[in-house]
Design a protein around this motif. Structure first.
Motif, mmCIF file in Angstrom:
data_model
loop_
_atom_site.group_PDB
_atom_site.id
_atom_site.type_symbol
_atom_site.label_atom_id
_atom_site.label_comp_id
_atom_site.label_asym_id
_atom_site.label_seq_id
_atom_site.Cartn_x
_atom_site.Cartn_y
_atom_site.Cartn_z
ATOM 1 N N ALA A 90 9.504 16.539 18.556
ATOM 2 C CA ALA A 90 10.250 15.418 17.966
ATOM 3 C C ALA A 90 9.773 15.156 16.542
ATOM 4 C CB ALA A 90 10.056 14.157 18.818
ATOM 5 N N GLY A 91 10.703 14.920 15.637
ATOM 6 C CA GLY A 91 10.344 14.600 14.256
ATOM 7 C C GLY A 91 9.837 13.164 14.151
ATOM 8 N N ILE A 92 9.165 12.857 13.041
ATOM 9 C CA ILE A 92 8.635 11.499 12.873
ATOM 10 C C ILE A 92 9.768 10.472 12.842
ATOM 11 C CG2 ILE A 92 7.437 9.986 11.229
ATOM 12 C CD1 ILE A 92 5.532 12.221 10.662
ATOM 13 N N GLY A 93 10.869 10.852 12.228
ATOM 14 C CA GLY A 93 12.028 9.951 12.202
ATOM 15 C C GLY A 93 12.505 9.624 13.610
ATOM 16 N N GLU A 94 12.544 10.644 14.481
ATOM 17 C CA GLU A 94 12.980 10.406 15.867
ATOM 18 C C GLU A 94 11.977 9.521 16.608
ATOM 19 O OE1 GLU A 94 15.396 14.418 17.105
ATOM 20 O OE2 GLU A 94 13.253 14.637 16.673
ATOM 21 N N ILE A 95 10.687 9.731 16.327
ATOM 22 C CA ILE A 95 9.643 8.917 16.979
ATOM 23 C C ILE A 95 9.785 7.447 16.578
ATOM 24 C CG2 ILE A 95 7.153 8.489 17.073
ATOM 25 C CD1 ILE A 95 6.800 11.556 16.601
ATOM 26 N N ILE A 96 9.904 7.214 15.287
ATOM 27 C CA ILE A 96 10.020 5.830 14.799
ATOM 28 C C ILE A 96 11.308 5.189 15.299
ATOM 29 C CG2 ILE A 96 10.386 4.459 12.696
ATOM 30 C CD1 ILE A 96 7.489 5.115 13.138
ATOM 31 N N LEU A 97 12.401 5.928 15.238
ATOM 32 C CA LEU A 97 13.675 5.361 15.706
ATOM 33 C C LEU A 97 13.627 5.055 17.201
ATOM 34 C CD1 LEU A 97 16.368 7.404 13.748
ATOM 35 C CD2 LEU A 97 15.870 4.968 13.538
ATOM 36 N N GLY A 98 12.981 5.936 17.975
ATOM 37 C CA GLY A 98 12.859 5.706 19.416
ATOM 38 C C GLY A 98 12.071 4.442 19.710
ATOM 39 N N LYS A 99 10.958 4.266 18.991
ATOM 40 C CA LYS A 99 10.141 3.062 19.194
ATOM 41 C C LYS A 99 10.900 1.817 18.743
ATOM 42 C CE LYS A 99 5.637 5.359 18.968
ATOM 43 N NZ LYS A 99 5.054 4.808 20.212
ATOM 44 N N TYR A 100 11.620 1.939 17.637
ATOM 45 C CA TYR A 100 12.383 0.791 17.146
ATOM 46 C C TYR A 100 13.523 0.435 18.109
ATOM 47 C CZ TYR A 100 15.246 -2.214 14.291
ATOM 48 O OH TYR A 100 15.992 -3.288 13.849
ATOM 49 N N LEU A 101 14.181 1.456 18.642
ATOM 50 C CA LEU A 101 15.278 1.213 19.587
ATOM 51 C C LEU A 101 14.766 0.443 20.807
ATOM 52 C CD1 LEU A 101 18.216 1.682 20.417
ATOM 53 C CD2 LEU A 101 17.530 3.903 21.348
ATOM 54 N N ALA A 102 13.594 0.838 21.314
ATOM 55 C CA ALA A 102 13.016 0.127 22.467
ATOM 56 C C ALA A 102 12.734 -1.329 22.107
ATOM 57 C CB ALA A 102 11.730 0.822 22.912
ATOM 58 N N ALA A 103 12.183 -1.543 20.899
ATOM 59 C CA ALA A 103 11.867 -2.919 20.466
ATOM 60 C C ALA A 103 13.140 -3.749 20.353
ATOM 61 C CB ALA A 103 11.129 -2.876 19.126
ATOM 62 N N VAL A 104 14.201 -3.144 19.839
ATOM 63 C CA VAL A 104 15.463 -3.891 19.683
ATOM 64 C C VAL A 104 16.081 -4.212 21.050
ATOM 65 C CG1 VAL A 104 17.844 -3.683 18.848
ATOM 66 C CG2 VAL A 104 15.968 -3.081 17.365
ATOM 67 N N ILE A 105 15.937 -3.310 22.009
ATOM 68 C CA ILE A 105 16.464 -3.596 23.361
ATOM 69 C C ILE A 105 15.707 -4.781 23.971
ATOM 70 C CG2 ILE A 105 16.605 -2.686 25.720
ATOM 71 C CD1 ILE A 105 17.204 0.077 24.455
ATOM 72 N N VAL A 106 14.394 -4.809 23.772
ATOM 73 C CA VAL A 106 13.597 -5.935 24.276
ATOM 74 C C VAL A 106 14.025 -7.228 23.591
ATOM 75 C CG1 VAL A 106 11.268 -6.917 24.319
ATOM 76 C CG2 VAL A 106 11.629 -4.537 24.981
#
Length: 236
Positions: free
Chosen positions: A88-104
């Motif tokens: 996974a690229g760094i962009g995908e890692i950051i976006l994945g973590k951000y997506l989880a935070a936004v769902i919460v």
């Protein structure tokens, strides 16, 4: 996108295995419930708008709690090296973590719908104002989550990341008043960059696309900053 979603699912699991998330949720609903009760008992009016100012202040404390571990936990346990060398690229890692935070954060906003539901039993609510006010809460929370995520890339210590996130959010929150204290016309100019001030139109029932674009741009800037910070750590 598949890798981003896989990282988001892992982060969501981490949220609900962590007592910090439950503490943040309990704090949010306890304080917001208290403000709701006090506002309604004092005013005896069926109006949801006064509540949003209080809800947004609670965000100042809750969002750093929810974001402080996102990347700092990986740095502290040394799992960031595994993550950074994964396919996974760094962009995908950051976006994945951000997506989880936004769902919460979406769950926080959705949970707050219980208050207009209670108010609606006492009289009709202004529906456009109510839904646009909730949209303003979601956009503000999503922007604050991006700041918290960036703060968590700065330190391997969760507490330091949390304090850094809170300090950044406080400055962004108070930027309008800070400008006014320096020179009178500064309030109007700096007000354009106030994350709280940009909710005003929406909470009046006015949908201004410039406010929506502001939040999208703001989120993009802090996501890029998070990616850049992790990129620098990768090449150290």
């Amino acid at each position: 996108m598949r890798r981003t979603w896989a990282i988001a699912r892992k982060e969501l699991q981490m949220y609900f295995y962590s007592p910090t998330a439950y503490v943040a949720f309990a704090f949010y609903f306890l304080i917001s419930g208290f403000f709701f009760s006090m506002d309604f008992l004092n005013s005896q009016t069926v109006d949801i708008r006064p509540l949003f100012g209080n809800f947004m202040v609670v965000y100042l404390f809750v969002i750093p709690l929810l974001t402080m571990r996102l990347v700092s936990d990986e740095l502290r346990h040394g799992t960031d090296e595994l993550l950074l060398t994964s396919p996974a690229g760094i962009g995908e890692i950051i976006l994945g973590k951000y997506l989880a935070a936004v769902i919460v954060q979406f769950l926080l906003v959705a949970g707050a719908l219980v208050y207009p539901l209670i108010l609606s039993s006492f009289g009709p609510l202004d529906q456009p104002v109510m839904w646009l006010s909730f949209l303003s809460m979601f956009l503000l929370g999503a922007a604050m989550m991006a700041v918290g995520l960036f703060a968590s890339t700065l330190s391997a210590h969760q507490m330091v990341a949390g304090i850094a996130g809170f300090a950044m959010l406080l400055v962004l929150w108070m930027i309008e008043w800070m400008g006014y204290s320096v020179y009178t016309s500064g309030k109007e100019w700096l007000g354009q960059f106030s994350i709280a001030g940009r909710t005003t139109n929406l909470q009046k029932g006015v949908l201004d696309l410039s406010d929506i674009l502001f939040y999208i741009s703001f989120i993009a800037v802090f996501i890029v900053l998070s990616i850049q910070t992790l990129e620098r750590k990768r090449w150290r």
